[in-house]
Design an enzyme around this catalytic site. Structure first.
Site, PDB file in Angstrom:
ATOM      1  CG  ASP A  54      -1.704   1.159   1.428  1.00 50.88           C
ATOM      2  OD1 ASP A  54      -2.240   1.625   0.414  1.00 50.88           O
ATOM      3  OD2 ASP A  54      -1.836   1.644   2.556  1.00 50.88           O
TER       4      ASP A  54
ATOM      5  CG  ASP B  34      -1.667   2.282   6.733  1.00 52.89           C
ATOM      6  OD1 ASP B  34      -2.032   2.096   5.563  1.00 52.89           O
ATOM      7  OD2 ASP B  34      -1.714   3.377   7.289  1.00 52.89           O
TER       8      ASP B  34
ATOM      9  CG  ASP C 195      -4.058  -1.346   2.771  1.00 51.09           C
ATOM     10  OD1 ASP C 195      -4.225  -1.078   1.580  1.00 51.09           O
ATOM     11  OD2 ASP C 195      -3.595  -0.540   3.596  1.00 51.09           O
TER      12      ASP C 195
END
Lengths: 1201, 332
Positions: A430, A866, A870
């Site tokens: 990410d 995080d 995700d």
């Protein structure tokens, strides 16, 4: 209530942003209530009334434990016996009570009991921990209305549906509540839902008007209401219900009134609410699904290995049975006479009946299966589990992965993926919060063609380090670089020329003034003046906007108040040289949109009455909108913007112009008219009007905001790239931002060919307008396919010229590219690229891409992220790593391992991953080795007993082999072994390739170990029996019997397997010494002690060591010989292999051993000899840029569009 | 969900506290948790490989030579008698001969002593192709009965030699039932050689495994007589032949101690052996041998151990040389 009054006076951000509540019409809601799925009935403030007790809604007690006292035994036993191996051992244990058994039942059952017991003990421990957490949660206190307007503290678990609770600021909601009122008059409250969805921004909730007046404890004395609502479900964002209150009126309830358990009350002094869902019924509990259990590849291969061994076992049992059948049938000849009369074949049970030899053989097969169960390592699974738990403890304890600022250590939430960490082939990352801190820092600017700002970005820092010290890895942050780091959040700008008011001495000070003023005025941020401090803080829509305002403030243009129609700033008056307050009347805000890529405001300077259009936007749109005489600094600014972009900074071009009154009036009318149109093309009309006025601008300069990378990210990415791990960035961000970060992380660089696949093409926009959805998607897809194909040809070309290619693709195109017929082509393209960036991808697409990579490459994928978005990706990937950063716990909760910073990934993979992989694979190989050694000696011996199923060893030697004499060294191997120290692991990242290519757990290696086991067993058995044969084995003339041969062979086996482990490990601490030599000593102690037990217990082992073996020199000589000569083949093999065909880690051993590990020049040589060229990372960038210095710089970026 | 957050902080406090105090014992713990313990990391360098091989060779060859010498100092005479002791008319049907109790089984053999055999000379009988280690056979005994005699009645493991004629058998089981019963007497010229048949069994068997008060009972009274009989007036612990026999052999070819001749046998001595050839090995094609052997510190005659030591020692030296050559030819 003075406090409350003060709060109420405060203005809320909501007064600026018009919040629209998506309330459903009341009829619609009310029609649903009472129907199926909407039957819940809550009697507010009367949880104990008769009707409520009839309904029996769940209490607020939550339990996350897997077992309770009653279910523990059956449930955990069931779990245990889901393993095929355990079922087999259970069957053996059951069969051992029959005469089929080659050994006593107790000795066979005990190891199984020990193994199962240890595993169950582990389960109990884990469950007990969960129980402790539950108790803690359940015993939290909350204020509940007890009647008569009195609120008392009770425990969460005692909370009942219908109770009225009062929750104070910063407390968690104990259950799902319906908001009744709050300390604000408007009955609003702010809620932080970090624990639910990971979003850190506050959400506003508002109670119904009818209940908003209940603001005092006493108001609840005679409060009565009935809530009807939907049944418990997992949907966090919807809620339907109605409140019956005062005069039987029904008021619709929606998500706006729902406060969810585990979210937190913020910025509100207190609220009152009614519990509607408690405990198991709450949305958050309903929503929590057990994380999918992931199994590592090694574990899966181990299963296969166990099956293979099992097949081998069946095979040799079968062979044995055939021979046994033949021998047995020969015991009585055709004429009825007995051959082996001493076995009484004429009078026998079925097991040895020569007349029914085939049945005897079949029964013998069962006996043999039991006897050879020692081929299957019974303690393998439990040992692996223990080892992995210990490994996780090491990961958790690693101070190098401990984030001191946040007090966050790494945390391995599941321990069964440790070794998978050493085999990662692709990382899917990410961006926001993972690579970046999600904080924007104003770092540089270019005003009037002059570049200001000497701040250093992460990339530059990494690059300078690399230039300075070509091969010395400096970890962590250089404190010298950060010494003058401004402490202001969002501001990392440092330049003496314009700071502290020095800018007035600069040549273009009027431009600078306009520039800074524009930064202070042109935005939509809201100031918040804290009471105690004089400092102003800002609430902005995006962090980069906040960075602008902060920068303006730090440079002397302090924006401090915003009212509905004006903006007030404190700025330096050039004429008087004093700080004056100035008001700008805010006439229009021309909002930002992704298609416009700019925003403007029109203000009237209240001092001199001038009308100003202040504009900021992306360089691609802004430079085209400059007026002829506004292009004075265009060339220089463009150059600066280019530089900034290459460093991965987010740039914004600032320009303005003065408007004439007439022109403005004309615009204003058109603008209002456009805004008031109620039709589909309203936005378009507005844009057109805006477009007309944002022209002929005068360029002021450009700003550069750093999307702050987390500490050490470029370093880490570079290391991972050197280790041969691919990194894909999957982000929901805009393409530009994603590309910026690509540059910042050195995933992209100048000179890299970029394949950009985007669906935001003009044709598509045109088609979208036409409104033909099918045509749109068909065309878009065709477009994407076309782009993919062109990309593939480009890759082919670049392969010849060995240029690196990067792929950037946006979410819409990705959706097409992931369709079944295209995804193969897409995937082919993607793996051909050095780096892949997917932007604007939805959480679902992230998960899809992850799955595609996982399935198509067959390699191990690791996803790191995080945020709540995700989660899908983390669960889909082989390993999910959560960053326990700012964005809540959602990602962490669904991850397998949580770390605090992206940079820890380097250590996690290169050091812990490599070690764990190596440890587990060596451990499993060794496990099979030791059991094969043992099993084959049993097999050989059985062959010498005419396959009658007699074991070579005493029952208890057999039983304790796996759990006692050989278990601890192998656990020490699995927990402590290090082929290469952590420092060297990091210095030679290519070592990681051993894991990616699975060199240490390849079939070749496994079979090699199995072969080694057979060799050892053969040596031991035949050397022993040849050495002791039939002659006397000591001075006293005694000969070797069954019990002495067994003890001798067993001694040899224990020695050989323990010495073998000593030979194959490369890291001896006192623990290894203790376990390995301790295992051998333990055997002697055991045989001594066991021999002293009553002969009824010790049977063949009675006094065997003291009386027979120990005094005989030949026993010791045979042991010495058998042990050494069984190990010589392996020793020779490994000596040759290490000397002439070393693996990479062995090469590092050489380097270390020659004392050259600290000689950077030599290290570089070793690295280069083995290093494949890396294509991304700053090392590659450094190489590329030094190459470019030789050649003429040349822009190779190719945009396909 | 909440629980995870707490778990995290409690874990981190532990780490944090470790950072604060890092002294003495803490330091050792820290080394442990950071996987930084002092360790020895051996590498198989050519030098160490060569050294190890050389050392191996240098220790193994002498041991081998000593062991081989010890084995060669042992003199043994092996006399196979199972075939020759069958009268010629029964050569075609040995089984009928051995099973016919009316045929006298006496047989006489003469062996010549080639080398001096110092006392004690051990007498062994060696059986061949005899599966004393067969599972049915090994299990067919009752250790408790051997110790307690008729007081112990759970002797089902002894089947089918558990009882006969409705009475329990002591000692029960196939092993005891199949007791070896050939007997030997030795004479040198006219002089009868004394054979000491005491202390041929393990002391632990006499003291702890076979009862001093347990007498054979109802032994070999069945319809089918296996091996030898036992004197019902001598307690089991003194029936040393039985004790020796009941220590089952590990392999199908085995020797068992019969007794000791406690005189030196001189070269050229002709020893006449008068034996009673009772035991049936003919039906399963086993051989019977009589062995006279002295012992060394290493036991009886077996060159294998010495030769193997020498072989491995020589191979090690050879490997060391090969490695040395390769290393010199192709240095790293």
């Amino acid at each position: 209530m003075a406090n409350g009054d003060r709060q109420r006076r405060r203005s809320h951000p909501s007064s600026v942003h018009s919040l629209s509540f998506g309330r459903q019409s009341s009829e619609e809601v009310l029609s649903l209530i009472g129907g199926p799925g909407f039957s819940r009935l809550v009697f507010c403030n009367d949880p104990h009334c008769l009707q409520a007790s009839i309904l029996k809604y769940a209490g607020n007690h939550v339990s996350s434990t897997k077992y309770n006292i009653a279910t523990f035994l059956p449930k955990s036993l069931f779990e245990q016996f889901r393993r095929v191996a355990n079922v087999y051992f259970l069957l053996c244990a059951l069969l051992s009570f029959t005469p089929l058994s080659p050994y006593s039942a107790l000795s066979n059952v005990l190891p199984l009991v020990v193994v199962i017991g240890v595993t169950m003990g582990k389960e109990i421990l884990e469950d007990w921990r969960r129980q402790m957490q539950d108790i803690e949660v359940n015993n939290r206190l909350v204020k509940v209305h007890r009647g008569g307007g009195v609120f008392d503290n009770i425990k969460w678990k005692d909370l009942k549906v219908g109770a009225v609770v009062k929750v104070d600021k910063d407390e968690y909601f104990p259950a799902d509540l319906i908001l009744l009122s709050s300390s604000y008059d408007e009955a609003i409250c702010y809620v932080e839902t970090m624990n639910l969805d990971g979003e850190t921004n506050l959400k506003m909730k508002q109670a119904l008007d009818v209940t908003s007046k209940l603001q005092e404890d006493l108001d609840f004395n005679d409060f009565k209401a009935v809530i009807r609502c939907e049944d418990p479900n997992a949907n966090l964002y919807s809620f339907v219900g109605s409140l019956e209150f005062e005069n039987e009126q029904h008021h619709p309830l929606g998500p706006q009134q729902l406060l969810l358990r585990d979210s937190k009350l913020r910025n509100t002094d207190y609220i009152y609410g009614v519990v509607i869902f408690a405990g198991q019924d709450t949305k958050v509990v309903q929503n929590s699904t057990a994380p999918p259990s992931k199994r590592s590849k090694i574990e899966r291969r181990t299963d296969k290995l166990v099956y293979l061994l099992f097949a081998g076992l069946v095979l040799i049992s079968f062979i044995g049975s055939v021979f046994f059948g033949l021998w047995t049938s020969d015991d009585i000849t055709e004429d009825g006479s007995m051959t082996r009369w001493y076995l009484r074949p004429d009078n026998t049970e079925i097991y040895y009946n020569p007349r029914k030899a085939s049945i005897a053989a079949i029964l013998h097969f069962l006996t043999a299966l039991m006897l050879y169960s020692y081929f299957i390592p019974i303690s393998l699974y439990v040992s692996i589990e223990i080892v992995k738990v210990l490994q996780s403890i090491f990961i958790n304890q690693d101070l190098n992965m401990y984030y001191e600022e946040g007090d966050k250590p790494a945390r391995a939430r599941t321990s069964n993926l440790n070794e998978e960490l050493g085999q990662v082939e692709t990382i899917l990352s990410d961006k926001t919060g993972t690579l970046t801190c999600n904080s924007m820092e104003f770092i540089k600017c270019s005003i009037a063609g002059t570049a200001y700002g000497i701040g250093v970005t992460e990339v530059e820092r990494a690059l300078t380090r690399r230039k300075r010290l070509p091969d010395e890895e400096v970890h962590g942050d250089d404190t010298s670089d950060n010494a003058h780091k401004a402490s202001v959040k969002g501001f990392n700008f440092f330049d003496e020329r314009i700071m502290n008011g020095e800018w007035i001495n600069q040549p273009h000070r009027d431009v600078i003034q306009s520039f800074l003023r524009l930064m202070a005025v042109c935005h939509t941020a809201i100031p918040e003046v804290a009471e105690d401090r004089r400092e102003v803080t800002y609430e902005a829509e995006s962090p980069d906007e906040a960075a602008f305002v902060v920068a303006a403030r730090e440079l002397g243009f302090e924006f401090f108040d915003r009212t509905q129609g004006s903006v007030s700033i404190r700025e330096l008056d050039l004429v008087s040289g004093k700080r004056v307050e100035r008001n700008y009347k805010l006439l229009n805000v021309l909002e930002f949109s992704s298609s416009r890529k700019r925003m403007s405001v029109i203000v009237r300077d209240e001092d001199d009455g001038k009308l100003l259009l202040l504009s900021k936007g992306a360089d691609s749109v802004m430079f085209g909108r400059l007026s002829e005489d506004g292009r004075e600094f265009e060339a220089r600014t463009k150059e600066h913007v280019g530089e900034y972009a290459d460093e991965g900074l987010r740039t914004m071009v600032l320009a303005y112009r003065e408007l004439g009154e007439d022109e403005y009036r004309e615009f204003d009318e058109a603008f209002r008219a456009a805004k008031n149109i109620v039709s589909a093309d309203r936005d378009e009309m507005v844009e057109e009007v805006e477009d007309r006025i944002e022209k002929n601008l005068i360029l002021l300069g450009a700003t550069a905001v750093e999307d702050k990378l987390q500490n050490g990210v470029p370093d880490c990415i570079d290391k991972l790239a050197q280790a041969g791990i691919k990194l894909w960035v999957l982000t929901g961000d805009k393409m530009e931002t994603a590309i910026n970060i690509g540059y910042a992380c050195s995933l992209l660089r100048q000179g890299m060919k970029q394949i950009i696949i985007s669906s935001e093409t003009p044709e598509r926009v045109a088609l979208l307008k036409a409104g033909d959805d099918l045509a749109v998607s068909a065309a878009a897809k065709a477009n994407v396919v076309d782009q993919i194909n062109r990309g593939k040809t480009l890759i082919k070309e670049s392969r010849e010229s060995s240029d690196a290619v990067a792929l950037v693709i946006d979410g819409t195109s990705l959706a097409f590219a992931l369709e079944d017929d295209v995804k193969d082509a897409f995937f082919e393209l993607a793996i051909g690229c050095a780096s892949v960036i997917c932007c604007r991808s939805s959480p679902k697409q992230k998960a899809l891409v992850t799955r595609l990579v996982k399935i198509r490459t067959g390699g191990t994928t690791l996803a790191i992220g995080d945020g709540a978005n995700d989660v899908g990706m983390l669960q889909e990937a082989d390993i999910g790593i959560g960053i326990s950063g700012l964005e809540g716990m959602q990602a962490v909760m669904s991850s397998d391992i949580a770390i605090a910073q992206f940079r820890f990934l380097e250590r996690l993979l290169l050091v812990h991953g490599h070690w764990c992989y190596r440890r587990i694979s060596s451990m499993i190989c060794y496990f099979f080795y030791k059991n094969i050694v043992f099993g084959f000696t049993l097999f050989y011996f059985e062959a010498y007993t005419s396959f009658s199923g007699e074991a070579a060893y005493n029952d208890w030697y057999l039983a304790l082999y796996n759990v006692f004499f050989t278990s601890l060294p192998v656990i020490a191997l699995g927990v402590f072994d290090q082929d290469v120290s952590a420092v060297l692991c990091l210095r030679f990242p290519l070592l990681y390739q051993e894991g990616i290519h699975n060199l240490l757990f390849s079939w070749k290696r496994i079979l090699g170990w199995a072969f080694n086991g057979t060799v050892s067993a053969t040596c031991i058995f035949f050397f022993c029996i040849r050495a002791v044969e039939a002659q006397a084995f000591r001075k006293g003339g005694e000969v070797v019997g069954y019990e002495i041969l067994g003890a001798t062979m067993y001694t040899c086996v224990v020695w050989v397997v323990n010495c073998q482990i000593a030979l194959s490990i490369s890291y001896f601490t006192y623990i290894q010494h203790l376990f390995i030599w301790g295992g051998i000593v333990l055997w002697y102690v055991f045989v001594l002690a066991y021999g002293y037990l009553d002969p009824y217990i010790s049977t063949t082992a009675y006094m065997v060591f003291v009386e027979a073996c120990a005094p005989a020199l030949s026993f010791w000589l045979v042991t010495l010989f058998a042990v050494i000569s069984s190990l010589v083949p392996y020793f020779t093999y490994s000596a040759i292999q290490i000397r002439f065909f070393p693996l990479y880690h062995q090469m590092i051993h050489w380097v270390r051993n020659d004392g050259q590990a600290n000689d950077p020049e030599f290290c570089r040589l070793v690295k280069q000899r083995s290093l494949q060229p890396t294509t991304v990372g700053y090392s590659a960038r450094f190489e590329a840029s030094s190459k470019r210095l030789d050649k003429k710089p040349e822009q190779a970026t190719t945009n396909i569009e | 969900m909440m629980s995870g957050v707490r778990e995290m902080t409690s874990g981190s406090q532990a780490v944090a506290s470790q950072i604060r105090r890092r002294r003495g014992c803490e330091r050792a713990l820290n080394q442990f948790t950071q996987q930084n313990l002092p360790a020895c990391k051996p590498v198989l360098t050519p030098a160490s490989v060569i050294t190890i091989f050389l050392m191996l060779g240098m220790t193994f060859i002498p041991i081998g030579i000593i062991a081989l010498r010890a084995s060669q100092k042992v003199n043994e005479i092996v006399e196979r008698y199972d075939a020759d002791c069958v009268p010629p008319e029964y050569r075609n049907n040995k089984v009928a001969y051995i099973q016919d109790s009316s045929i006298p089984k006496k047989c006489s053999r003469t062996v010549k002593v080639e080398k001096l055999m110092k006392a004690p000379v051990f007498i062994y009988y060696q059986l061949d192709n005899y599966y004393q280690n067969h599972r049915r056979y090994v299990k067919s005994r009752s250790d408790n009965q051997l110790l307690q005699g008729l007081n112990y009645s759970k002797t089902s493991s002894c089947k089918p030699e558990e009882s006969s004629n409705g009475l329990p058998v002591v000692p029960c089981g196939l092993i005891a039932w199949s007791l070896f019963n050939d007997s030997y007497t030795f004479s040198r010229g006219m002089e009868l050689l004394q054979v000491n048949r005491k202390d041929i069994s393990w002391k632990s068997d006499r003291d702890h495994k076979f009862g001093k008060e347990v007498y054979p009972f109802n032994f070999q009274n069945g319809s089918f007589i296996g091996g030898g009989t036992l004197d019902p007036n001598i307690p089991l612990s003194n029936q040393e032949d039985l004790l020796v026999w009941m220590r089952t052999a590990a392999l199908p070819t085995f020797r068992k101690l019969y007794g000791r001749i406690e005189e030196d046998l001189h070269p050229g001595d002709l020893i006449e052996i008068d034996l009673v050839n009772n035991y049936n090995t003919y039906s399963f094609g086993g051989k019977k041998k009589l062995v006279l052997s002295t012992t060394s510190w290493l036991g009886g005659k077996n060159d294998f151990l010495g030769a193997a030591y020498i072989f491995v020692g020589c191979s090690s030296i050879f490997m060391a040389l090969v490695f040395l050559l390769l290393h010199l030819k192709n240095p790293r």
